[in-house]
Design a protein around this motif. Sequence first.
Motif, PDB file in Angstrom:
ATOM      1  N   GLN A  35       0.647   6.049   5.749  1.00  0.00           N
ATOM      2  CA  GLN A  35      -0.190   5.439   4.936  1.00  0.00           C
ATOM      3  C   GLN A  35       0.484   4.064   4.325  1.00  0.00           C
ATOM      4  OE1 GLN A  35      -3.968   5.940   4.266  1.00  0.00           O
ATOM      5  NE2 GLN A  35      -3.229   6.449   7.035  1.00  0.00           N
ATOM      6  N   SER A  36       1.401   3.282   4.926  1.00  0.00           N
ATOM      7  CA  SER A  36       2.071   2.246   4.360  1.00  0.00           C
ATOM      8  C   SER A  36       2.761   1.375   5.061  1.00  0.00           C
ATOM      9  CB  SER A  36       3.263   3.151   3.802  1.00  0.00           C
ATOM     10  OG  SER A  36       3.928   2.458   3.291  1.00  0.00           O
ATOM     11  N   ILE A  37       3.046  -0.329   4.916  1.00  0.00           N
ATOM     12  CA  ILE A  37       2.832  -0.952   5.446  1.00  0.00           C
ATOM     13  C   ILE A  37       4.753  -0.647   6.146  1.00  0.00           C
ATOM     14  CG2 ILE A  37       3.717  -3.327   6.107  1.00  0.00           C
ATOM     15  CD1 ILE A  37       0.883  -3.234   4.456  1.00  0.00           C
ATOM     16  N   SER A  38       5.246  -0.290   4.355  1.00  0.00           N
ATOM     17  CA  SER A  38       6.958  -0.780   4.639  1.00  0.00           C
ATOM     18  C   SER A  38       7.101   1.107   5.366  1.00  0.00           C
ATOM     19  CB  SER A  38       7.126  -0.766   3.181  1.00  0.00           C
ATOM     20  OG  SER A  38       6.673   0.162   2.412  1.00  0.00           O
ATOM     21  N   LEU A  70      -3.783  -1.108  -0.767  1.00  0.00           N
ATOM     22  CA  LEU A  70      -4.620  -0.054  -2.129  1.00  0.00           C
ATOM     23  C   LEU A  70      -3.367  -0.219  -2.762  1.00  0.00           C
ATOM     24  CD1 LEU A  70      -5.068   2.623   0.888  1.00  0.00           C
ATOM     25  CD2 LEU A  70      -6.870   0.799  -0.309  1.00  0.00           C
ATOM     26  N   ALA A  71      -3.736  -1.034  -3.956  1.00  0.00           N
ATOM     27  CA  ALA A  71      -3.004  -1.011  -5.113  1.00  0.00           C
ATOM     28  C   ALA A  71      -2.759   0.096  -6.469  1.00  0.00           C
ATOM     29  CB  ALA A  71      -2.981  -2.492  -6.638  1.00  0.00           C
ATOM     30  N   GLY A  72      -1.942  -0.578  -6.730  1.00  0.00           N
ATOM     31  CA  GLY A  72      -2.248   1.077  -8.567  1.00  0.00           C
ATOM     32  C   GLY A  72      -1.400   2.346  -7.934  1.00  0.00           C
ATOM     33  N   GLY A  73      -1.591   3.940  -8.391  1.00  0.00           N
ATOM     34  CA  GLY A  73      -0.771   4.360  -8.651  1.00  0.00           C
ATOM     35  C   GLY A  73      -1.043   5.836  -7.725  1.00  0.00           C
ATOM     36  N   GLY A  74      -0.033   6.565  -7.409  1.00  0.00           N
ATOM     37  CA  GLY A  74      -0.509   8.270  -7.466  1.00  0.00           C
ATOM     38  C   GLY A  74      -1.641   7.986  -5.715  1.00  0.00           C
ATOM     39  N   ARG A  75      -2.620   8.910  -5.207  1.00  0.00           N
ATOM     40  CA  ARG A  75      -2.195   9.015  -3.661  1.00  0.00           C
ATOM     41  C   ARG A  75      -2.988   7.869  -2.714  1.00  0.00           C
ATOM     42  NH1 ARG A  75      -5.643  13.291  -1.582  1.00  0.00           N
ATOM     43  NH2 ARG A  75      -7.594  12.023  -2.553  1.00  0.00           N
ATOM     44  N   GLU A  76      -3.718   6.638  -3.906  1.00  0.00           N
ATOM     45  CA  GLU A  76      -4.661   5.677  -3.267  1.00  0.00           C
ATOM     46  C   GLU A  76      -3.365   4.712  -3.310  1.00  0.00           C
ATOM     47  OE1 GLU A  76      -7.838   6.450  -2.101  1.00  0.00           O
ATOM     48  OE2 GLU A  76      -7.209   8.263  -2.638  1.00  0.00           O
ATOM     49  N   ARG A  77      -2.219   4.629  -2.924  1.00  0.00           N
ATOM     50  CA  ARG A  77      -1.693   3.458  -2.987  1.00  0.00           C
ATOM     51  C   ARG A  77      -0.674   3.754  -2.057  1.00  0.00           C
ATOM     52  NH1 ARG A  77       4.247   4.728  -5.899  1.00  0.00           N
ATOM     53  NH2 ARG A  77       4.812   6.584  -4.498  1.00  0.00           N
ATOM     54  N   GLY A  78      -0.638   2.198  -1.025  1.00  0.00           N
ATOM     55  CA  GLY A  78       0.173   1.939   0.289  1.00  0.00           C
ATOM     56  C   GLY A  78      -1.057   0.963   0.765  1.00  0.00           C
ATOM     57  N   ALA A  79      -0.870   1.213   2.188  1.00  0.00           N
ATOM     58  CA  ALA A  79      -1.974   0.448   3.165  1.00  0.00           C
ATOM     59  C   ALA A  79      -2.449   1.100   3.983  1.00  0.00           C
ATOM     60  CB  ALA A  79      -1.331  -0.523   3.901  1.00  0.00           C
ATOM     61  N   ARG A  80      -3.592   0.569   4.584  1.00  0.00           N
ATOM     62  CA  ARG A  80      -4.453   1.541   5.653  1.00  0.00           C
ATOM     63  C   ARG A  80      -5.670   0.686   6.255  1.00  0.00           C
ATOM     64  NH1 ARG A  80     -10.269   2.585   5.367  1.00  0.00           N
ATOM     65  NH2 ARG A  80     -11.475   1.247   3.756  1.00  0.00           N
TER      66      ARG A  80
END
Length: 129
Positions: A35-38, A70-80
Motif C-alpha cells: 500500500q505504498s510505492i516507496s 493517496l495524500a494526507g495522513g493516517g490510514r488513507e495515505r500511501g498508494a493503491r
Amino acid sequence: MRVGPLKIKLQLLCGDGFAMGPGKADLLEAIDMEQSISGAGRALGMSYRRTWLLVDEMNRCFQDKLVETLAGGGRERGARVTPFGHRVLAAYRAAEVEAARVGDSAAYAELIGMLLDEPRADKPQKPET
C-alpha cells in the motif's frame, strides 16, 4: 519465466518505452501488498526514484491510471493499485500463462530437439574476411 530451456519475457511496448513487463507486474503486486510505492520499492530492492519512474511510465501508457497516490495522513495515505490496474495485472499474468503454452507446440518441440544441453567446448572460430 522459463519453459524448459526457453525463457519467456512478455513485454508490452508503448512508444519507445515498456508499458508492462515482468518487473512492472511484480511492482504492481508489491504496491498492492505494501500500500505504498516507496514500501514496494524497498520490498523489491529498488530505489525510491526508480520505483516512481516505473509507476509514472505505467500510468502514462495505459488508458487509465494503474496506481494512484493517496495524500494526507493516517490510514488513507500511501498508494493503491486501482481497479483498472488490477485488470491490467490480471490480463498480463494470464497472457504470461498463455505465452508459456508455447512449450506444448510442435515447433517448440522441434526446436528443443535441435538444442544441445550445454555449449560445445570448441574454440571460437575466427570470422572469415
